[in-house]
Enzyme design. Structure first.
Site, PDB file in Angstrom:
ATOM      1  N   GLN A   1       0.815  -1.211   0.000  1.00 31.38           N
ATOM      2  CA  GLN A   1       0.000   0.000   0.000  1.00 31.38           C
ATOM      3  C   GLN A   1       0.852   1.265   0.000  1.00 31.38           C
ATOM      4  O   GLN A   1       0.321   2.369   0.009  1.00 31.38           O
ATOM      5  CB  GLN A   1      -0.912   0.001   1.237  1.00 31.38           C
TER       6      GLN A   1
ATOM      7  N   HIS B   1      -0.951  -0.020   5.669  1.00 31.70           N
ATOM      8  CA  HIS B   1      -1.420   0.948   6.666  1.00 31.70           C
ATOM      9  C   HIS B   1      -0.446   2.106   6.877  1.00 31.70           C
ATOM     10  O   HIS B   1      -0.010   2.384   7.989  1.00 31.70           O
ATOM     11  CB  HIS B   1      -1.703   0.241   7.997  1.00 31.70           C
TER      12      HIS B   1
ATOM     13  N   TYR C   1     -10.365 -10.636  11.095  1.00 36.16           N
ATOM     14  CA  TYR C   1     -10.452 -11.177   9.738  1.00 36.16           C
ATOM     15  C   TYR C   1     -10.570 -12.698   9.735  1.00 36.16           C
ATOM     16  O   TYR C   1     -11.320 -13.275   8.938  1.00 36.16           O
ATOM     17  CB  TYR C   1      -9.212 -10.774   8.934  1.00 36.16           C
TER      18      TYR C   1
ATOM     19  N   TYR D   1      -9.286   7.711  19.724  1.00 42.49           N
ATOM     20  CA  TYR D   1     -10.371   7.112  18.944  1.00 42.49           C
ATOM     21  C   TYR D   1     -10.399   5.591  19.038  1.00 42.49           C
ATOM     22  O   TYR D   1     -11.100   4.938  18.273  1.00 42.49           O
ATOM     23  CB  TYR D   1     -10.312   7.655  17.509  1.00 42.49           C
TER      24      TYR D   1
ATOM     25  N   GLU E   1     -14.972   3.777   9.895  1.00 41.73           N
ATOM     26  CA  GLU E   1     -15.528   4.833  10.727  1.00 41.73           C
ATOM     27  C   GLU E   1     -15.484   6.209  10.072  1.00 41.73           C
ATOM     28  O   GLU E   1     -14.561   6.526   9.321  1.00 41.73           O
ATOM     29  CB  GLU E   1     -14.732   4.935  12.045  1.00 41.73           C
TER      30      GLU E   1
END
Length: 372
Positions: free
Chosen positions: A90, A152, A266, A255, A245
């Site tokens: 990513q 991530h 998963y 958070y 979210e």
């Protein structure tokens, strides 16, 4: 002298939006309150990640593989001077944003993954755009803790009215450090234009915390927008299986990730984390169900889509759609799907300076599209 060259770069400011190029893909797409045409501005972009709007009517588009593209009148060229990136998983070249004073200084900010495959980091850099290249490129900020996992990284940028810059940093699939104020991992940082920690950041006076952190307990936030009317910060965060979210960010807020989560593991499908909520942590405003895989977030402020004013537009990767979100008193009261399955994975959503909505698709032959 540099101000003069930057001024030449943005000559034609008054012509913005007067001759928008593009190929109409579909006309008269109907929605609950508005109708629009879908226009392809540029194609054959390799996993485009972000778009910024130049004052002369052109666009800067990042490709995750490491190239910065300039799009103007349907022509796509490569901007030289971008540093090498770790384009793995990513990671790669990610967000791009113009300095609020770009018309005078020509400064372009961008996030990217640096280091190597064994130890890579999310970083912020800037350079001066001139004659089709970035000059005087310098790294301004790098997260303190890297990792070998290729996922991530975050990483969205958004300017605040006070001239500070917000930047999301993912948890690198390490999870627990997102609760550790001594690490940038899994946080939203707030920086000066030079990449430093502002003195009024919520943890700036704590010896056990990174002074750049503005909020924490986040997983992999790829949607970020600041309401220019009142400064409200909206952020979308990837959950595990489920648990995506929409958050309203407050300074110093926790958070929850990974202690609390609305998603599931998963592999086991069991609830993820210790609980769904914790009184000492901030709940999301909304959980996207089914999974959205959110990336890109825009706020409609112009009157071109009058019925959408004040609504959020959240892009979805896996969901291949945009969600139009109506919020009243910090509560989601209505949603509508746009472009469901029409153009593929949505990586970025932006409101253009002329009021149209722009969308990037995350494919090896991705494109820049305009809703007009």
């Amino acid at each position: 002298m540099r101000r003069g060259r930057a001024g030449a770069l943005v000559a034609g400011l008054a012509l913005m939006g007067s001759a928008l190029a593009g190929e109409v893909i579909e006309e008269g797409i109907g929605t609950e309150y508005e109708q629009f045409d879908l226009v392809r501005v540029a194609g054959e972009l390799e996993h485009p990640w972000s778009v910024a709007f130049l004052p002369d009517g052109g666009y800067l588009v990042t490709e995750r593989t490491g190239a910065l593209k300039h799009v103007r009148d349907g022509e796509v060229t490569t901007v030289d001077g971008v540093p090498g990136v770790v384009a793995r998983g990513q990671g790669g070249l990610l967000d791009v944003s113009l300095h609020p004073g770009f018309a005078g200084n020509g400064l372009v900010y961008f996030t990217y993954v640096t280091g190597d495959s064994d130890q890579s980091y999310t970083a912020l850099a800037r350079g001066r755009l001139e004659d089709g290249a970035l000059h005087e490129v310098e790294e301004l900020f790098r997260q303190d803790r890297g990792g070998s996992n290729p996922g991530h990284f975050g990483s969205r940028l958004a300017w605040q009215a006070d001239g500070t810059l917000l930047m999301t940093i993912g948890d690198r699939r390490q999870e627990d450090p997102a609760q550790d104020l001594a690490s940038h991992t899994g946080s939203l940082v707030r920086l000066t234009e030079d990449g430093k920690a502002p003195a009024d950041n919520p943890f700036a006076d704590r010896d056990d915390a990174q002074p750049h952190i503005f909020a924490y307990g986040l997983r992999n936030s790829q949607g970020l927008v600041v309401d220019p009317a009142d400064g409200t910060i909206w952020l979308t965060d990837h959950g595990p299986r489920g648990g995506d979210e929409l958050n309203r960010i407050e300074a110093g807020g926790n958070y929850g990730w990974p202690v609390v989560s609305l998603g599931r593991d998963y592999r086991s499908e069991e609830p993820f984390g210790e609980a769904r909520r914790d009184a000492d942590m901030t709940d999301p405003v909304y959980e996207f169900l089914p999974t959205l895989a959110p990336s890109g977030l825009a706020l409609v402020t112009a009157d071109r889509f009058e019925a959408w004013q004040g609504n959020l537009l959240a892009g979805g990767l896996r969901a291949e759609r945009i969600l139009r979100i109506v919020i009243e008193d910090d509560e989601v009261v209505h949603m509508e799907e746009l472009l469901h399955g029409k153009i593929g994975r949505i990586r970025d959503v932006r409101e253009g300076p002329e009021g149209h909505v722009y969308v990037l698709t995350d494919h090896s032959d991705g494109g820049l599209y305009r809703l007009e």
